[in-house]
Write a protein that holds these residues in place. Structure first.
Motif, short mmCIF file in Angstrom:
data_model
loop_
_atom_site.label_atom_id
_atom_site.label_comp_id
_atom_site.label_asym_id
_atom_site.label_seq_id
_atom_site.Cartn_x
_atom_site.Cartn_y
_atom_site.Cartn_z
N LEU A 1 -2.15 -2.08 -7.82
CA LEU A 1 -2.08 -2.82 -6.86
C LEU A 1 -3.27 -3.90 -6.56
O LEU A 1 -4.33 -3.85 -6.94
CB LEU A 1 -2.07 -1.91 -5.44
CG LEU A 1 -2.29 -2.88 -4.10
CD1 LEU A 1 -1.48 -4.18 -4.20
CD2 LEU A 1 -2.29 -1.99 -2.64
N ALA B 1 -0.68 5.51 -10.87
CA ALA B 1 -1.18 4.05 -11.22
C ALA B 1 -1.03 4.64 -12.94
O ALA B 1 -0.51 4.04 -13.36
CB ALA B 1 -2.77 4.22 -11.24
N PHE C 1 -5.50 -6.17 -4.81
CA PHE C 1 -6.20 -5.82 -2.98
C PHE C 1 -5.56 -7.00 -2.67
O PHE C 1 -6.52 -7.53 -2.75
CB PHE C 1 -7.20 -4.69 -2.55
CG PHE C 1 -6.73 -3.36 -3.14
CD1 PHE C 1 -6.19 -2.64 -1.74
CD2 PHE C 1 -7.06 -2.60 -4.46
CE1 PHE C 1 -5.94 -1.48 -2.07
CE2 PHE C 1 -6.62 -1.20 -4.18
CZ PHE C 1 -5.92 -0.58 -3.60
N PRO D 1 -1.32 9.02 -5.22
CA PRO D 1 -1.81 7.62 -5.43
C PRO D 1 -2.49 7.78 -7.51
O PRO D 1 -1.42 6.81 -7.68
CB PRO D 1 -2.72 6.52 -5.00
CG PRO D 1 -3.20 8.15 -3.93
CD PRO D 1 -2.06 9.35 -4.29
N GLU D 2 -2.73 7.73 -7.55
CA GLU D 2 -3.63 8.14 -8.85
C GLU D 2 -2.97 8.29 -10.21
O GLU D 2 -2.56 7.78 -11.35
CB GLU D 2 -4.77 8.80 -9.05
CG GLU D 2 -4.59 10.49 -8.96
CD GLU D 2 -4.78 10.88 -8.24
OE1 GLU D 2 -5.14 10.11 -7.02
OE2 GLU D 2 -4.92 12.24 -7.39
N ALA E 1 1.75 2.31 -3.38
CA ALA E 1 0.69 2.71 -4.24
C ALA E 1 0.11 3.99 -4.19
O ALA E 1 -0.52 4.68 -4.65
CB ALA E 1 -0.75 1.29 -4.44
N GLY E 2 1.19 4.17 -2.51
CA GLY E 2 0.44 4.84 -1.91
C GLY E 2 -0.43 5.50 -1.40
O GLY E 2 -1.54 6.40 -1.18
N HIS E 3 -1.17 5.09 -0.51
CA HIS E 3 -2.37 4.86 0.58
C HIS E 3 -2.07 6.00 1.12
O HIS E 3 -0.68 6.08 1.94
CB HIS E 3 -2.48 3.88 1.03
CG HIS E 3 -4.09 3.49 1.95
ND1 HIS E 3 -4.11 4.31 3.01
CD2 HIS E 3 -4.99 2.12 1.97
CE1 HIS E 3 -5.58 4.35 3.10
NE2 HIS E 3 -6.09 2.68 2.45
N PRO E 4 -2.92 6.78 1.55
CA PRO E 4 -3.04 7.81 2.50
C PRO E 4 -2.82 7.97 3.40
O PRO E 4 -1.94 8.75 4.24
CB PRO E 4 -4.11 8.90 1.81
CG PRO E 4 -4.96 7.83 1.66
CD PRO E 4 -4.49 7.13 0.94
N SER E 5 -3.08 6.60 4.63
CA SER E 5 -3.20 6.71 5.49
C SER E 5 -1.82 5.97 6.37
O SER E 5 -0.99 6.37 7.35
CB SER E 5 -3.89 5.33 6.45
OG SER E 5 -5.15 5.30 5.87
N LYS F 1 0.83 -1.42 -0.46
CA LYS F 1 0.58 -0.16 0.17
C LYS F 1 0.84 1.37 -0.16
O LYS F 1 0.79 2.14 -0.80
CB LYS F 1 -0.63 -0.56 1.48
CG LYS F 1 -2.01 -0.86 1.13
CD LYS F 1 -3.36 -0.74 2.06
CE LYS F 1 -3.18 -2.24 3.46
NZ LYS F 1 -4.06 -1.75 4.13
#
Ligand SMILES: Nc1ncnc2c1ncn2[C@@H]1O[C@H](COP(=O)(O)OP(=O)(O)OP(=O)(O)O)[C@@H](O)[C@H]1O
Ligand SMILES: [Mg+2]
Lengths: 478, 254
Positions: free
Chosen positions: B90, B84, B92, B80-81, B56-60, B53
């Motif tokens: 990713l 991509a 999931f 994240p976009e 892929a750049g998950h903001p959390s 994640k």
């Protein structure tokens, strides 16, 4: 990403400008003299003045309703202007004579007022503050016997029709705001569809509040005679003021045997700023009477504006086999509050009703669905299906559902379904990981959520509604 | 094995990251070249999904140190976009459901957005329908799933298959498959694994997070990494996976 969503949901209101136009307004305050003055300014017949005064006297005995899930300071009904009209330079004979400033206002709002621009084949009545400014396509409609004009004009030209139906669906004493409206309403639209006529174009009224201190109290009356059909659209905007303004309209619909009325609203009154300052109090009574057998009334509403929305477009299903429908999208953001829904009153046999309500809440807003389904003792084989879905965007908003079901006939079938979902960070990340940005993701989710309601809007309105929701929601998952 | 002269796609250097104030990744180093398949294994909670994640750049997740280069770009700077768009994908471990949005509309928007970035042609719904039906064959997905809402009511295995369909549509340069094998039945595992093999070229690469050797029977890894406590503590070839299968993780030390 959260910040992208922030900006997405917080796009400024586009219609917040004020038109600088000379107006003829009464001083603030309400008493019998003000009502007499309104009536005389409009050269009304005595019976209408009586109607107003009765309503006013009844109103004095009522108190504002407090059961809705909304909170606001008490409205000071003496601190409000009850009549404000753009000063006409002379009597208008055609569109060309409308004050160009007014025309520009409506151009800006995207309302097709000039007939050559009205390719959409929609007849438009425009209400600016308290009075109707213009109605388009009147002649073309007259050819098929459709009457579509301002309420004031209807009182003059078709007094027998107005007298027969005014207050027949929403009696003057129905509720606090309906009583107030009956006392002070200044204009609105009147439609009459003759027997067997399928109205050749959509009819549309565009409401605009311009005066910062005036309340808006319009009255709409639509009568569909036996076997007729009409589709009616209503749009509303108001400038940005930091005071709250009251909009207390009454809409009455009457459908006779085999008649059908489709009433669509896209409500975008000014909602107040992001801190909850200003905005319209939208306290509206809308009701349709399915008086005839096999008649049908369908309400479709997209409610996106107003600081507070309090409205329950309802159907009273008297005629056997009559059908009532309510399709609603209500969106609240920032500090907006909405308590909206419907009432379906089944009286005739084999009557049907369908309720589809989609509530979207974002920011610190509060969005409640409140609906009554009532099946009376004689309504054999009545059926209702209700579906109320709520969507939450972010963690600081609220959604409630208050369904009331009263069944007095054992043959009735009443179904109710409800759901709540949330657009969360993980959903947004799922879109993002596929290359889809926040704006498009939210709009895709919201459009999917509202699809069933949008499908019931006339084409152009559906496009407008989709864009409007996109605008309103620019930026809010976190 | 791929010759070490092929192009580096992903270079992870000393990457650390935290979530909710807890440090999870503690100095990850990983180099992925074009044409390679990397398997990442390791006990539950070792940070495999976190690494996926974060890439892929998950903001959390907050990156607290290190850097990640992806085809010459600083990946960590991109939202994240845009990752991509740059070619990171990713799949999931727990694909999310999106009610009200049909699978085909979702895929079409994703595809057209990417095409716009790549300067390619948009596909209208009819053209896309043909395109997506062709792609569905790669994972032997029944076309009826295209009309259903994204992952809504899909079984665990169907969701995983849908992830690989998305991979097929977006044709990424780097695909990170987080436990795509979990939840797939025996036949589905073979079908989906074959699908991934069909999508492999000498220009792209795959990182597969898995707990089981059986996936690696279908997709042969060039490298097997063992993660533990937020670090890659051992790297070997496919023989390492076989050894883990019999001996577990306890014997592995940095
Ligand atoms: N939002 C969070 N808040 C607190 N801890 C978290 C959060 N997300 C992940 N963690 C913790 O980070 C650690 C690594 O989790 P991760 O999901 O990356 O493990 P994993 O290696 O993928 O495990 P599995 O094999 O079970 O899928 C776990 O201990 C997990 O509890
Ligand atoms: Mg995991």
């Amino acid at each position: 990403m959260s910040s992208a969503l922030e900006t997405l949901i917080n796009r400024p209101y586009e219609y917040g400008f004020v038109t600088d136009i000379e107006s003829d307004a009464l001083p603030k305050g309400l008493n019998e003299d003000v009502i007499r003055l309104i009536s005389s300014k409009k050269n009304e017949p005595d019976w209408l003045l009586e109607f107003r005064l009765n309503a006013y006297r009844h109103w004095l005995t009522l108190t504002p309703p407090e059961w809705a899930n909304v909170a606001h300071p008490k409205v000071d009904f003496q601190d409000m202007v009850y009549y404000s009209a753009p000063k006409p330079r002379k009597k208008l004979a055609s569109m060309d004579e409308v004050d160009p400033e007014l025309l520009r206002t409506f151009e800006k709002l995207g309302v097709p007022m000039s007939e050559r621009k009205a390719l959409a084949n929609v007849a438009v009545d425009v209400i600016f503050d308290s009075v109707s400014v213009t109605t388009t396509y009147k002649d073309k409609l007259a050819e098929v016997g459709v009457i579509f004009c301002s309420f004031s004009e209807a009182v003059k030209q078709h007094p027998e029709l107005v007298k027969k139906y005014l207050g027949s669906v929403v009696p003057t004493g129905d509720n606090f705001y309906a009583a107030l409206n009956s006392a002070v309403f200044t204009d609105g639209s009147f439609c009459y569809i003759p027997k067997g006529c399928r109205c050749p174009m959509d009819l549309s009224t565009y409401f605009r509040i311009n005066n910062g201190e005036s309340g808006q109290f319009e009255r709409t009356l639509i009568v569909a005679e036996e076997g007729s059909y009409v589709s009616y659209l209503e749009g509303c905007t108001a400038p940005r003021f930091d005071t709250n303004q009251l909009h207390a309209a009454v809409v009455e619909l009457v459908a006779l045997d085999h008649a059908e009325i489709k009433y669509s609203t896209v409500q975008n009154w000014y909602a107040g700023d992001e801190n909850g300052v200003g905005g319209i109090y939208n306290f509206v009574t809308k009701r349709g009477l399915c008086q005839g057998v096999n008649s049908k009334i369908s309400w479709t509403q997209v409610e996106t504006g107003s600081a507070i929305t309090w409205k329950y477009p309802s159907c009273v299903l008297i005629g056997d086999n009559s059908i009532g429908e309510f399709y609603s999208v209500a969106l609240t953001n920032h500090h907006q509050q909405a308590d909206t829904g419907t009432k379906m009153i089944h009286i005739g046999k084999n009557t049907r009703s369908r309720i589809v309500s989609k509530g979207i809440s974002a920011g610190q807003s509060n969005n409640s669905y409140r609906g009554l389904v009532k099946v009376s003792a004689k309504a054999d084989d009545a059926r209702n299906y209700s579906q109320c879905d709520s969507m939450l965007i972010g963690a600081t908003c609220g959604a409630n559902t208050f369904p009331y079901i009263e069944v007095h006939n054992s043959t009735a079938k009443v179904e109710h379904e409800a759901s709540t979902s949330r657009i969360g960070e993980d959903q947004m990340f799922y879109f993002a990981s596929r290359g889809i940005g926040a704006e498009e993701a939210v709009s895709m989710i919201i459009n999917g959520f509202c699809k069933e309601v949008f499908n019931h809007l006339p084409m152009e309105f559906a496009v407008e509604a989709t864009q409007l929701l996109g605008l309103k929601l620019e930026g809010s998952v976190g | 094995m791929i010759s070490s002269s092929s192009k580096v796609i992903l270079e992870v250097r000393n990457l650390s990251a935290s979530v909710a104030g807890v440090d999870i990744l503690k100095g990850i180093n990983l180099t992925v070249r074009a044409g390679e398949v990397h398997a990442i294994m390791g006990p539950n909670g070792s940070g495999k999904s976190t690494l996926s994640k974060v890439l892929a750049g998950h903001p959390s997740y907050t990156v607290t140190g290190g850097d990640v280069m992806f085809q010459g770009k600083n990946l960590l700077e991109l939202p994240p976009e845009e990752r991509a768009h740059a070619g990171v994908f990713l799949a999931f471990q727990y694909p999310i459901e999106i009610p009200g949005v049909s699978n085909s509309a979702f895929l079409r928007l994703a595809y057209n957005t990417l095409q716009a970035r790549r300067g390619g042609e948009d596909l209208d719904p009819l053209e896309f329908n043909d395109y997506i039906r062709e792609k569905s064959k790669i994972v032997e997905m029944d076309p009826s799933f295209l009309d259903r809402n994204v992952n809504e009511g899909f079984s665990g295995g169907e969701k995983k298959r849908n992830e690989i369909l998305q991979m097929a549509v977006l044709d990424p340069t780097l695909a990170i498959l987080d436990e795509t094998d979990s939840g797939l039945d025996i036949d589905a595992l073979r079908i989906v694994a074959n699908g991934v093999n069909k999508l492999m070229t000498t220009n792209n690469a795959v990182i597969m997070v898995t707990h089981y050797q059986r996936l690696l029977n279908y997709i042969a890894p060039d490298f097997v990494h063992v993660m533990r406590g937020g670090q890659i503590i051992k790297t070997g070839d496919k023989a390492l996976a076989l050894e883990l299968e019999t001996r577990g993780y306890d014997w592995v030390h940095a």
